[in-house]
Scaffold this motif. Structure first.
Motif, short mmCIF file in Angstrom:
data_model
loop_
_atom_site.label_atom_id
_atom_site.label_comp_id
_atom_site.label_asym_id
_atom_site.label_seq_id
_atom_site.Cartn_x
_atom_site.Cartn_y
_atom_site.Cartn_z
N GLY A 237 24.65 22.46 80.75
CA GLY A 237 24.16 21.10 80.91
C GLY A 237 24.18 20.25 79.66
N GLU A 238 24.82 20.69 78.58
CA GLU A 238 24.84 19.87 77.38
C GLU A 238 26.10 20.18 76.57
N LYS A 239 26.48 19.21 75.73
CA LYS A 239 27.59 19.40 74.81
C LYS A 239 27.05 19.49 73.39
N THR A 240 27.66 20.35 72.61
CA THR A 240 27.25 20.53 71.21
C THR A 240 27.91 19.45 70.36
N ARG A 241 27.10 18.77 69.57
CA ARG A 241 27.61 17.68 68.72
C ARG A 241 28.03 18.23 67.37
N VAL A 242 29.26 17.90 66.98
CA VAL A 242 29.83 18.29 65.69
C VAL A 242 30.08 17.02 64.90
N CYS A 243 29.49 16.92 63.70
CA CYS A 243 29.57 15.69 62.89
C CYS A 243 30.46 15.93 61.67
N PHE A 244 31.51 15.13 61.52
CA PHE A 244 32.38 15.17 60.36
C PHE A 244 31.90 14.09 59.37
N LEU A 245 31.49 14.52 58.19
CA LEU A 245 31.01 13.59 57.18
C LEU A 245 32.16 12.70 56.70
N SER A 246 31.87 11.41 56.50
CA SER A 246 32.89 10.47 56.04
C SER A 246 32.33 9.64 54.89
N GLY A 247 33.23 8.93 54.22
CA GLY A 247 32.83 8.07 53.11
C GLY A 247 33.16 8.61 51.75
N HIS A 248 33.83 9.79 51.67
CA HIS A 248 34.13 10.40 50.38
C HIS A 248 35.60 10.82 50.30
N GLY A 249 36.46 10.14 51.08
CA GLY A 249 37.89 10.48 51.09
C GLY A 249 38.21 11.65 51.99
N GLU A 250 37.32 11.97 52.95
CA GLU A 250 37.58 13.10 53.84
C GLU A 250 38.73 12.80 54.80
N ALA A 251 39.15 13.83 55.50
CA ALA A 251 40.23 13.69 56.48
C ALA A 251 39.78 12.82 57.64
N SER A 252 40.78 12.23 58.33
CA SER A 252 40.50 11.38 59.48
C SER A 252 41.02 12.06 60.75
N PHE A 253 40.78 11.41 61.88
CA PHE A 253 41.27 11.91 63.16
C PHE A 253 42.46 11.08 63.66
N THR A 254 42.98 10.20 62.82
CA THR A 254 44.07 9.34 63.23
C THR A 254 45.39 10.09 63.14
N PRO A 255 46.16 10.21 64.24
CA PRO A 255 47.46 10.92 64.16
C PRO A 255 48.42 10.20 63.24
N GLY A 256 49.32 10.98 62.63
CA GLY A 256 50.36 10.41 61.80
C GLY A 256 49.86 9.85 60.50
N ALA A 257 48.85 10.46 59.90
CA ALA A 257 48.32 9.97 58.63
C ALA A 257 49.35 10.19 57.52
N THR A 258 49.23 9.42 56.47
CA THR A 258 50.13 9.54 55.33
C THR A 258 49.82 10.82 54.55
N PRO A 259 50.75 11.29 53.67
CA PRO A 259 50.51 12.53 52.94
C PRO A 259 49.23 12.52 52.12
N ASP A 260 48.82 11.34 51.60
CA ASP A 260 47.60 11.30 50.81
C ASP A 260 46.35 11.13 51.67
N LYS A 261 46.53 11.07 52.98
CA LYS A 261 45.39 10.95 53.91
C LYS A 261 45.59 11.97 55.02
N VAL A 262 44.84 13.05 54.97
CA VAL A 262 45.01 14.15 55.90
C VAL A 262 44.47 13.76 57.27
N SER A 263 45.16 14.20 58.32
CA SER A 263 44.74 13.93 59.69
C SER A 263 44.39 15.23 60.39
#
Length: 560
Positions: A237-263
């Motif tokens: 009856g519930e989903k587990t929430r997973v939080c990715f910290l952002s604001g420090h140059g971390e990876a993103s979830f956007t497909p096709g990121a540039t080499p200096d920006k990990v996806s």
């Protein structure tokens, strides 16, 4: 009177020995036999075409089949006399008896195969990676279901992997009496598809609960990890929430990121399929940074800049309150979070690991890390590709004292290595001068071990201190990035499995720890030009010649 000349006297022949004149062999019978051969060819062509198209509803197939039946019917009509005579012959009756016996034996084999497939009396999966078998963990989950779960699938013949998906759903149905599986054709069950709001062919709905409080999950693809995760989601009856910290140059979830920006779009897709609620979390702008209480796991993936003191304080409070952390590091000069790890017996070693004897593709800077047995996360794995690796020193704490005569105490090893360099010749460059077998990933469980008990003594009550945090630190943030997964080939499955099973272990979702995503194993068969010519000569020349020679030999033996 002279008697008849014996030379001119003819002996009367027995009428039974005279050849019977087949008056029925007329032009009509001849044309009927021609039509019979043509009809047989048409029938074979229609069956061959239908087997390729996997349907008999196409107009050309219907036309050819009807012409075949007309030709065969004309042959029967025009040669009915010969057929009656042939049926009365003893040879035909013997052949008919043999044919009936063959049909009966085949019918028995078909029934045995049907019963065996229906009730799974004997079944073997000889494929690499067990592509056609459910994992033991899925089977255990299905057998432990204590409520009714319904799987409603909309699959047409044109859907991708339609037969494989139907077979997998049937495997699920056979494993649990609590599971009801309904499969509809998306093209024909239009009203049912409209009722469920089906948008794509191959959609599966997983439902559980009573009317008014029914929980439903919609999945695409129908992989084992998707189905099992959806079943767990609707039953818990519930989903587990997973939080990715952002604001420090971390990876993103956007497909096709540039080499200096990990996806991490592929990793997010896997976690979504396992019914996790994946979010990004930014606390850098908060006046008093805090990690939300409903965040079951905090992921810091490839931070380029160290969090502020206020953010570090929030992370420490989160861990002290039983929160869980997945930390994936970038090499120096990126932050190594030593202030969090050193008190737990794990010390990051400055520099980047290089291993010429244990590298991926012969490049020493890209490591082929060896998974360590004995842990739920690394146990099912073998090799993980790590492009930019940081090593760790792991300090083992002393085991607790034991009573005389008691069983051996458990090792108080809070920090357990998960990955190590493939060879003992690895070294660190650009930092500390170290060489040897180096640790590349560590799992930390702060839950105290269960104290030993005397034989016959009841187990101690569970600890009242509350649940302690779990931490996994991996000395590489790129191993699960999209571009690395695309380049790693067969090892991509190992990389994504390490990330997914780390999440499952950290949130104590042990039911999914041992269900890594399954992908079909490709076994390409490459042949040289010489081998191609040999195969062609064998099929087009040698085998036909052998068949002709065997036929000629049998004809010569019969004449002799």
């Amino acid at each position: 009177m002279g008697g008849p000349n014996p030379e001119t006297r003819q002996t009367a022949r027995d009428p039974r020995l005279l050849p019977v004149h087949d008056e029925s062999f007329t032009a009509l019978a001849f044309y009927g036999r021609v039509a019979g051969w043509v009809g047989s060819l048409f029938l074979l062509a229609a069956l061959f075409w239908a087997s390729i198209a996997k349907t008999i509803n196409k107009m050309p197939i219907k036309v050819i089949g009807i012409l075949a039946l007309i030709c065969i019917a004309f042959w029967v009509y025009s040669n009915v006399h010969q057929l009656v005579i042939a049926i009365k012959r003893r040879g035909f009756q013997t052949a008919l008896s043999s044919a009936l016996f063959t049909v009966i034996v085949l019918g028995i084999l078909v029934m045995v195969n049907y019963i065996g497939g229906r009730h799974e009396i004997v079944r073997f999966d000889l494929s690499r990676g067990k592509q056609f078998s459910l994992s033991p963990q899925t089977v255990k989950i299905l057998k432990e279901l204590n409520q009714k779960v319904t799987l409603t699938a909309f699959i047409s013949d044109e859907a991708m992997n339609a037969e494989q998906l139907r077979r997998r759903l049937d495997d699920y149905r056979r494993k649990s009496s609590q599971l009801e599986v309904n499969i509809y054709d998306t093209k024909t069950a239009v009203d049912k598809a409209r009722e469920y709001g089906v948008r794509f062919d191959g959609t599966i709905f997983v439902e559980a609960g009573k009317e008014g409080a029914k929980r439903k999950e919609e999945i695409q693809g129908g992989g084992e990890e998707q189905l099992t995760s959806a079943i767990l989601a609707v039953t818990t009856g519930e989903k587990t929430r997973v939080c990715f910290l952002s604001g420090h140059g971390e990876a993103s979830f956007t497909p096709g990121a540039t080499p200096d920006k990990v996806s991490y779009s592929m990793l997010k897709s896997v976690l979504d399929n396992q019914q996790y609620k994946v979010d990004t979390l930014s606390i850098i702008t908060q006046a008093k940074p805090e990690i939300p209480a409903d965040c079951k796991l905090l992921v810091i993936a490839g931070a380029k800049v160290a969090p502020t003191a206020a953010e570090m304080g929030a992370i420490k409070r989160y861990l002290d309150q039983g929160g869980n952390l997945l930390l994936m590091l970038e090499p120096t000069p990126a932050p190594n979070f030593a202030e969090l790890l050193k008190p737990l017996g794990v010390t990051p070693i400055p520099g980047r690991v290089r291993d010429l004897q244990g590298s991926f593709g012969g490049r020493g800077e890209i490591l082929a890390a060896r998974a360590q047995p004995g842990h739920d996360v690394s146990g099912p794995l073998e090799i993980v590709v790590m492009p930019t690796a940081t090593a760790f020193d792991v300090q083992a704490s002393a085991p607790p004292p034991s009573m005389p005569g008691a069983p051996p105490p458990p090792t108080n090893q809070n920090a357990v290595p998960l990955l190590k360099t493939y060879s003992s010749e690895a070294q660190i460059v650009g930092g500390a001068a170290r060489k040897g077998e180096l640790t590349l990933a560590v799992a930390i469980d702060q839950t105290p071990p269960t104290p030993p008990t005397m034989p016959g003594q009841p187990a101690p009550p569970p600890s009242q201190e509350g649940r302690k945090s779990r931490i996994i630190v991996i000395g590489d943030a790129d191993f699960a990035a999209d571009n690395i997964l695309q380049q790693a080939g067969d090892f991509a499955r190992q990389n994504i499995s390490l990330a997914a099973m780390s999440v499952n272990w950290l949130v104590r979702n042990e039911k999914l720890v041992s269900i890594p995503p399954k992908e079909p194993v490709e076994n390409p068969f490459a042949v040289t030009d010489t081998q191609k010519r040999f195969v062609w000569a064998l099929v087009a020349g040698i085998i036909p010649l052998l068949i002709i020679a065997a036929g000629g030999f049998m004809w010569w033996r019969r004449r002799a």
